[in-house]
Design an enzyme around this catalytic site. Structure first.
Site, short mmCIF file in Angstrom:
data_model
loop_
_atom_site.label_atom_id
_atom_site.label_comp_id
_atom_site.label_asym_id
_atom_site.label_seq_id
_atom_site.Cartn_x
_atom_site.Cartn_y
_atom_site.Cartn_z
N HIS A 1 0.83 -1.21 0.00
CA HIS A 1 0.00 0.00 0.00
C HIS A 1 0.86 1.25 0.00
O HIS A 1 2.09 1.21 0.19
CB HIS A 1 -0.95 0.00 1.20
CG HIS A 1 -0.27 0.01 2.53
ND1 HIS A 1 0.27 1.15 3.10
CD2 HIS A 1 -0.04 -0.99 3.42
CE1 HIS A 1 0.79 0.85 4.29
NE2 HIS A 1 0.62 -0.45 4.51
N CYS B 1 2.92 -4.91 6.90
CA CYS B 1 2.59 -4.55 5.52
C CYS B 1 3.82 -3.96 4.82
O CYS B 1 4.83 -3.63 5.43
CB CYS B 1 1.44 -3.57 5.49
SG CYS B 1 -0.15 -4.31 5.97
#
Length: 275
Positions: free
Chosen positions: A235, A251
């Site tokens: 992301h 992440c």
């Protein structure tokens, strides 16, 4: 009286008693049958009118019908106007469902103009590099300890981007695939994140809508394994200076401009390998 009957009576008086059967025959021959009433059966020869009437069922007594009271006329206002609804339709057709109020339209978030420089080391800028030719075209490969993400775009060629990865105890390793792609995604911290740092994450446990202030940034690629969400995303970020560091909760962060470029070239189903 009939003249023949008078003569018969005189004969009785003159000659004495006459047999009853003879008298009956004479009387039958003398007295003509009475005319039949309209609708009554005609007398048969040798059967008296009295016997004929006795063998016919008597007419039923007439039924008295009471007179109906006159019905008062309804006023014009009480009469139905227009077509009358079909009662069967009221049973078979569903009742109309009231329309739900429309939710306010969500205005799409515009992407900012792309930049040409970022607060990161130049080695983490997007760069086309040579890779092993046997690597499958389309695959995403992350080398965590180098903070690089490679997207193989042709045999022996890849685009390389800088990333931020998870802290040592939170690094993701293994194979996955892109199952979802979302523009300006919303974000909800995992229960583990809230447990580790409630002061930072508990206030967002109901979620945060997507937008420039959302920590997932402008785009997100959702990684799955065997049909299950890994909770790991590739992301964007609101902290581009974190690129090249192990700071996330697992992440893989990218600069917003870089993740937008990757997002536009990666289809759902793309394989991902994280080392």
């Amino acid at each position: 009286m009939n003249r023949r009957l008078l003569l018969t009576a005189a004969a009785v008086l003159q000659f004495g008693a006459v047999p009853l059967a003879t008298l009956a025959q004479d009387a039958t021959a003398v007295v003509p049958p009475a005319p039949a009433a309209a609708g009554a059966p005609a007398a048969q020869p040798g059967i008296s009118a009295a016997e004929t009437h006795a063998s016919t069922p008597s007419d039923p007594a007439p039924i008295a019908v009471p007179e109906m009271a006159p019905v008062a006329a309804l006023p014009a206002a009480a009469l139905p106007v227009g077509p009358v609804a079909d009662p069967a339709a009221a049973v078979l057709e569903p009742a109309p469902v009231p329309a739900k109020p429309k939710a306010p339209a969500v205005r799409p978030i515009k992407d900012p103009p792309p930049k040409t420089s970022w607060p990161i080391a130049e080695r983490y800028y997007p760069t086309e590099v040579s890779v092993r030719p046997e690597l499958a075209v389309g695959t995403i490969i992350i080398v965590s300890d180098k903070y690089f993400l490679y997207h193989v775009v042709a045999p022996g060629k890849a685009m390389r981007y800088g990333v931020a990865v998870g802290r040592d105890e939170l690094k993701f390793r293994g194979k996955a695939y892109v199952a979802r792609k979302v523009r300006w995604p919303s974000w909800t911290p995992t229960p583990e994140m809230i447990q580790r740092n409630p002061g930072a994450y508990k206030k967002y446990q109901a979620g945060m809508p997507g937008g420039p202030g959302n920590p997932l940034g402008a785009r997100a690629l959702y990684l799955y394994q065997d049909g299950r969400d890994t909770s790991i995303r590739i992301h964007g970020t609101t902290e581009p200076s974190s690129i090249g560091h192990a700071v996330s909760n697992g992440c893989l962060r990218m600069v917003n401009d870089h993740v937008i470029a990757l997002f536009d070239t990666v289809p759902v189903g793309t394989p991902v390998i994280v080392y």
